[in-house]
Enzyme design. Sequence first.
Site, PDB file in Angstrom:
ATOM      1  N   TYR A 170       0.881  -1.181   0.000  1.00  0.00           N
ATOM      2  CA  TYR A 170       0.000   0.000   0.000  1.00  0.00           C
ATOM      3  C   TYR A 170       0.912   1.223   0.000  1.00  0.00           C
ATOM      4  CZ  TYR A 170      -4.184   2.668   1.436  1.00  0.00           C
ATOM      5  OH  TYR A 170      -5.228   3.557   1.505  1.00  0.00           O
TER       6      TYR A 170
ATOM      7  N   ARG B 132      -6.102  10.092 -11.041  1.00  0.00           N
ATOM      8  CA  ARG B 132      -5.433  10.806  -9.923  1.00  0.00           C
ATOM      9  C   ARG B 132      -4.947   9.739  -8.951  1.00  0.00           C
ATOM     10  NH1 ARG B 132      -5.631  10.032  -5.080  1.00  0.00           N
ATOM     11  NH2 ARG B 132      -7.464  10.956  -4.167  1.00  0.00           N
TER      12      ARG B 132
ATOM     13  N   LYS C 110      -5.890  -1.798  -2.629  1.00  0.00           N
ATOM     14  CA  LYS C 110      -7.053  -1.540  -1.763  1.00  0.00           C
ATOM     15  C   LYS C 110      -7.767  -2.854  -1.448  1.00  0.00           C
ATOM     16  CE  LYS C 110      -7.106   3.073  -1.460  1.00  0.00           C
ATOM     17  NZ  LYS C 110      -7.273   3.889  -0.259  1.00  0.00           N
TER      18      LYS C 110
ATOM     19  N   GLU D 165     -12.247   4.817  -6.658  1.00  0.00           N
ATOM     20  CA  GLU D 165     -10.944   5.119  -6.066  1.00  0.00           C
ATOM     21  C   GLU D 165     -10.082   5.917  -7.032  1.00  0.00           C
ATOM     22  OE1 GLU D 165     -10.229   3.886  -2.800  1.00  0.00           O
ATOM     23  OE2 GLU D 165      -8.684   5.427  -3.015  1.00  0.00           O
ATOM     24  N   ASP D 166      -9.533   6.996  -6.537  1.00  0.00           N
ATOM     25  CA  ASP D 166      -8.529   7.777  -7.263  1.00  0.00           C
ATOM     26  C   ASP D 166      -9.007   8.239  -8.647  1.00  0.00           C
ATOM     27  OD1 ASP D 166      -7.154   7.372  -4.960  1.00  0.00           O
ATOM     28  OD2 ASP D 166      -5.342   6.589  -5.873  1.00  0.00           O
TER      29      ASP D 166
ATOM     30  N   ASP E 166     -14.153   6.451  -1.933  1.00  0.00           N
ATOM     31  CA  ASP E 166     -13.244   6.324  -0.798  1.00  0.00           C
ATOM     32  C   ASP E 166     -12.488   7.611  -0.509  1.00  0.00           C
ATOM     33  OD1 ASP E 166     -11.667   4.959   1.155  1.00  0.00           O
ATOM     34  OD2 ASP E 166     -10.083   4.683  -0.338  1.00  0.00           O
ATOM     35  N   ASP E 167     -12.051   8.306  -1.559  1.00  0.00           N
ATOM     36  CA  ASP E 167     -11.242   9.512  -1.354  1.00  0.00           C
ATOM     37  C   ASP E 167     -12.052  10.633  -0.728  1.00  0.00           C
ATOM     38  OD1 ASP E 167      -8.753   8.549  -2.630  1.00  0.00           O
ATOM     39  OD2 ASP E 167     -10.146   8.288  -4.300  1.00  0.00           O
TER      40      ASP E 167
ATOM     41  N   ASN F 236      -0.402  11.667  -0.198  1.00  0.00           N
ATOM     42  CA  ASN F 236       0.318  10.420  -0.447  1.00  0.00           C
ATOM     43  C   ASN F 236       0.936  10.467  -1.838  1.00  0.00           C
ATOM     44  OD1 ASN F 236      -0.546   9.163   1.994  1.00  0.00           O
ATOM     45  ND2 ASN F 236      -2.553   8.809   1.061  1.00  0.00           N
TER      46      ASN F 236
ATOM     47  N   ASN G 294      -5.178   7.460   7.436  1.00  0.00           N
ATOM     48  CA  ASN G 294      -5.386   6.936   6.080  1.00  0.00           C
ATOM     49  C   ASN G 294      -6.719   6.217   6.029  1.00  0.00           C
ATOM     50  OD1 ASN G 294      -5.181   4.973   3.769  1.00  0.00           O
ATOM     51  ND2 ASN G 294      -3.267   6.104   3.518  1.00  0.00           N
TER      52      ASN G 294
HETATM   53  N1  LIG Z   1      -4.550  10.101   3.765  1.00  0.00           N
HETATM   54  C1  LIG Z   1      -5.568   9.671   3.078  1.00  0.00           C
HETATM   55  O1  LIG Z   1      -6.312   8.764   3.492  1.00  0.00           O
HETATM   56  C2  LIG Z   1      -5.852  10.274   1.748  1.00  0.00           C
HETATM   57  C3  LIG Z   1      -4.966  11.115   1.151  1.00  0.00           C
HETATM   58  N2  LIG Z   1      -5.247  11.659  -0.071  1.00  0.00           N
HETATM   59  C4  LIG Z   1      -4.218  12.472  -0.687  1.00  0.00           C
HETATM   60  O2  LIG Z   1      -4.634  13.805  -0.757  1.00  0.00           O
HETATM   61  C5  LIG Z   1      -4.068  14.417  -1.915  1.00  0.00           C
HETATM   62  C6  LIG Z   1      -5.170  15.127  -2.665  1.00  0.00           C
HETATM   63  O3  LIG Z   1      -6.149  14.200  -3.091  1.00  0.00           O
HETATM   64  P1  LIG Z   1      -7.501  14.746  -3.762  1.00  0.00           P
HETATM   65  O4  LIG Z   1      -8.157  15.732  -2.881  1.00  0.00           O
HETATM   66  O5  LIG Z   1      -8.278  13.581  -4.194  1.00  0.00           O
HETATM   67  O6  LIG Z   1      -6.900  15.487  -5.039  1.00  0.00           O
HETATM   68  P2  LIG Z   1      -7.544  16.692  -5.842  1.00  0.00           P
HETATM   69  O7  LIG Z   1      -6.803  16.788  -7.094  1.00  0.00           O
HETATM   70  O8  LIG Z   1      -9.020  16.541  -5.870  1.00  0.00           O
HETATM   71  O9  LIG Z   1      -7.200  17.968  -4.925  1.00  0.00           O
HETATM   72  C7  LIG Z   1      -5.948  18.562  -4.854  1.00  0.00           C
HETATM   73  C8  LIG Z   1      -6.157  20.000  -4.452  1.00  0.00           C
HETATM   74  O10 LIG Z   1      -4.876  20.572  -4.192  1.00  0.00           O
HETATM   75  C9  LIG Z   1      -4.899  21.873  -4.757  1.00  0.00           C
HETATM   76  N3  LIG Z   1      -3.527  22.326  -5.024  1.00  0.00           N
HETATM   77  C10 LIG Z   1      -2.680  21.923  -5.988  1.00  0.00           C
HETATM   78  N4  LIG Z   1      -1.536  22.623  -5.907  1.00  0.00           N
HETATM   79  C11 LIG Z   1      -1.670  23.479  -4.890  1.00  0.00           C
HETATM   80  C12 LIG Z   1      -0.848  24.476  -4.333  1.00  0.00           C
HETATM   81  N5  LIG Z   1       0.372  24.704  -4.810  1.00  0.00           N
HETATM   82  N6  LIG Z   1      -1.318  25.177  -3.277  1.00  0.00           N
HETATM   83  C13 LIG Z   1      -2.554  24.938  -2.780  1.00  0.00           C
HETATM   84  N7  LIG Z   1      -3.375  24.005  -3.273  1.00  0.00           N
HETATM   85  C14 LIG Z   1      -2.939  23.293  -4.316  1.00  0.00           C
HETATM   86  C15 LIG Z   1      -5.698  21.736  -6.032  1.00  0.00           C
HETATM   87  O11 LIG Z   1      -6.142  23.004  -6.476  1.00  0.00           O
HETATM   88  C16 LIG Z   1      -6.823  20.846  -5.515  1.00  0.00           C
HETATM   89  O12 LIG Z   1      -7.814  21.645  -4.923  1.00  0.00           O
HETATM   90  C17 LIG Z   1      -3.385  13.298  -2.706  1.00  0.00           C
HETATM   91  O13 LIG Z   1      -2.001  13.364  -2.454  1.00  0.00           O
HETATM   92  C18 LIG Z   1      -3.947  12.043  -2.113  1.00  0.00           C
HETATM   93  O14 LIG Z   1      -3.026  10.971  -2.143  1.00  0.00           O
HETATM   94  C19 LIG Z   1      -6.434  11.441  -0.704  1.00  0.00           C
HETATM   95  C20 LIG Z   1      -7.354  10.591  -0.160  1.00  0.00           C
HETATM   96  C21 LIG Z   1      -7.095   9.901   1.094  1.00  0.00           C
HETATM   97  C1  LIG Z   2      -5.204   6.892   0.586  1.00  0.00           C
HETATM   98  C2  LIG Z   2      -5.858   7.242  -0.658  1.00  0.00           C
HETATM   99  O1  LIG Z   2      -6.943   6.770  -0.957  1.00  0.00           O
HETATM  100  C3  LIG Z   2      -5.225   8.195  -1.532  1.00  0.00           C
HETATM  101  O2  LIG Z   2      -4.189   8.745  -1.210  1.00  0.00           O
HETATM  102  O3  LIG Z   2      -5.782   8.419  -2.607  1.00  0.00           O
HETATM  103 MG   LIG Z   3      -7.414   7.044  -2.964  1.00  0.00          MG
END
Ligand SMILES: NC(=O)C1=CN([C@@H]2O[C@H](COP(=O)(O)OP(=O)(O)OC[C@H]3O[C@@H](n4cnc5c(N)ncnc54)[C@H](O)[C@@H]3O)[C@@H](O)[C@H]2O)C=CC1
Ligand SMILES: CC(=O)C(=O)O
Ligand SMILES: [Mg+2]
Length: 556
Positions: A104, A157, A175, A246-247, A269-270, A411, A455
């Site tokens: 993962y 993504r 997953k 997912e993603d 999930d996200d 991540n 996470n």
């Molecule tokens: N820890 C966890 O369980 C999870 C972590 N994530 C992580 O969160 C991150 C974002 O995922 P999503 O929201 O789905 O992506 P997304 O693409 O929907 O959102 C990303 C956001 O970041 C903003 N952004 C990009 N560059 C920027 C900057 N320089 N300054 C400020 N904002 C900026 C974009 O405008 C957008 O609003 C990914 O790295 C993903 O791996 C996502 C889901 C679960």
């Molecule tokens: C953890 C997860 O779902 C993500 O980073 O997209």
């Molecule tokens: Mg995800």
Amino acid sequence: MRQPDSITAAPRITKRGRELLRDPLLNKDTAFSDAERTIFGLHGLLPPWIADLDTQIAQIIVNVRRQATDLDRYVYLESLHDRNETLYYRVLLTHLEELTPIIYTPTVGHACTQFSEIFQRPRGLYLSADQRGQFATILNNWPENDVEVIVVSDGSRILGLGDLGANGMGIPIGKLALYVLAAGLHPQRTLPVLIDVGTNNVALRADPLYLGLRQPRSVSADYAATVDEFMQAAHARWPRALIQFEDFSNDQAFTLLDRYRDQLLCFNDDIQGTGAVTLAGILSALRILDQRLSEQRIVFLGAGAAARGIADSIVAGMMAEDGLTLDAARRRIWTIDSQGLVTVNRTDELSEHKRPFAQDAPPLDDLIAVIHAVQPTILIGVSGQAGSFNETVIRAMQQYCPRPILFPLSNPTSKAECTAAQVDSWTNGAALFASGSPFPPILRTGQLVTPSQCNNLYIFPGVGQGVVSCQSCCVTDGMFYIAARTLAGMVSDAQLAQGRLYPDLTQIRDISLQIAIAVAELAFAENLAGIARPDDLTAFIKARFFEPSYQAYDAV
Ligand SMILES: NC(=O)C1=CN([C@@H]2O[C@H](COP(=O)(O)OP(=O)(O)OC[C@H]3O[C@@H](n4cnc5c(N)ncnc54)[C@H](O)[C@@H]3O)[C@@H](O)[C@H]2O)C=CC1
Ligand SMILES: CC(=O)C(=O)O
Ligand SMILES: [Mg+2]
């Protein structure tokens, strides 16, 4: 109303010889007994020594550890996955904390970037846009009739790594491995799916080894029709299956969730899983601080799918726990995207998902300015922008809040907004910290402390097991809320005393079981379940948990 069904082992085997050894769901490698070797024609096809599962685990872990890199470890474990699933899952359960970061995040992210190069055997279903009109036929190529959970991505993504096209398949595979490990789904009842509508990643399209369609992503009507054909075909073939999105990039993620959430058993999930796990971690942090959710001022760096899911969960918490109105709760949340603070006066067109959290505030274009203006108590990173929570940012925040709650959730690790060691050193251990990918332990006042991991792996397996066990017709936001409360309630005082915001990963089977029970209870209470409530729901769900161990086989 249907009666609950239970999973029964199927040890009556029709396969023989090499065919049996090559079926990963049945293969035991060197652990086939002498009698089985006789019955199934295996003598001579295996070395004479008969090993037991423990000996095999010991052999595998030695090999895992002697691989040169984590990517090599991923490749080694995936080849085991393809050869002997029982052993694969038993090794992972035995060495959960060591191996989860391999199958993962973070390593699965690296694996997706290299997916074409490391590809060995196909796993899951690939559906490509040029096969539109044939998805129902293609789904019939999948040999299992009783799929319970499908994780589907379009690769647009992948973690914070962007558009990886068909190479994103590593994510549904990872997953679903967690579904088996954490919530006891039977591997045979899981299905990874990659919908390939092309990729906008030009380097991938030019890569001679690339596995997917070499064309730009389809857009609008074509895209919608492709996903729709998959959803309808999957529902027709496996009417009880849960579909986890997912993603998906956020231009599709919200639309798909809105389109299908009331029609089919599905969730994102996200958005939803991440919302629940983050709310749980915040509730734990507030137990340490003895503060209320409704007192917090929360800044998000990133205003995409994860941000919206988390923000909605926090709002639900403020309303349910502290009686805030929807509007009052939303006003305690500030989001920043790549153009700066999300405000009502922004001149660019705000996406629909950002609007509810647009503040009536002057424009501010950087994080530091927002911190001075808002004086947040909680800072959440979901931007995919590595290093954006730098020392200046964290020290600015600490001017207003001596014990900030800091969640760099992007991540894989290479995209984290900051590291655990940085936060520990900049705040002298005062911050309450959780990251999306795991960080190594930190030495604090002579003690090694493992940083918390926020996470969605703590949530989706239990929610999924909960809904499929009771054959719920849909997945509701209330289910994610109860999952968050259940998870938060499982953090012990001793863990809080160490600053830990989540239970240990080694407790994941119990966590997922408790979440599954709570989710199923809610489905029964709200008349969403498709079976009669078993008298002993706990025993019923426990009995569904797949235990990776060898069973004696009989010939048919
Ligand atoms: N820890 C966890 O369980 C999870 C972590 N994530 C992580 O969160 C991150 C974002 O995922 P999503 O929201 O789905 O992506 P997304 O693409 O929907 O959102 C990303 C956001 O970041 C903003 N952004 C990009 N560059 C920027 C900057 N320089 N300054 C400020 N904002 C900026 C974009 O405008 C957008 O609003 C990914 O790295 C993903 O791996 C996502 C889901 C679960
Ligand atoms: C953890 C997860 O779902 C993500 O980073 O997209
Ligand atoms: Mg995800």
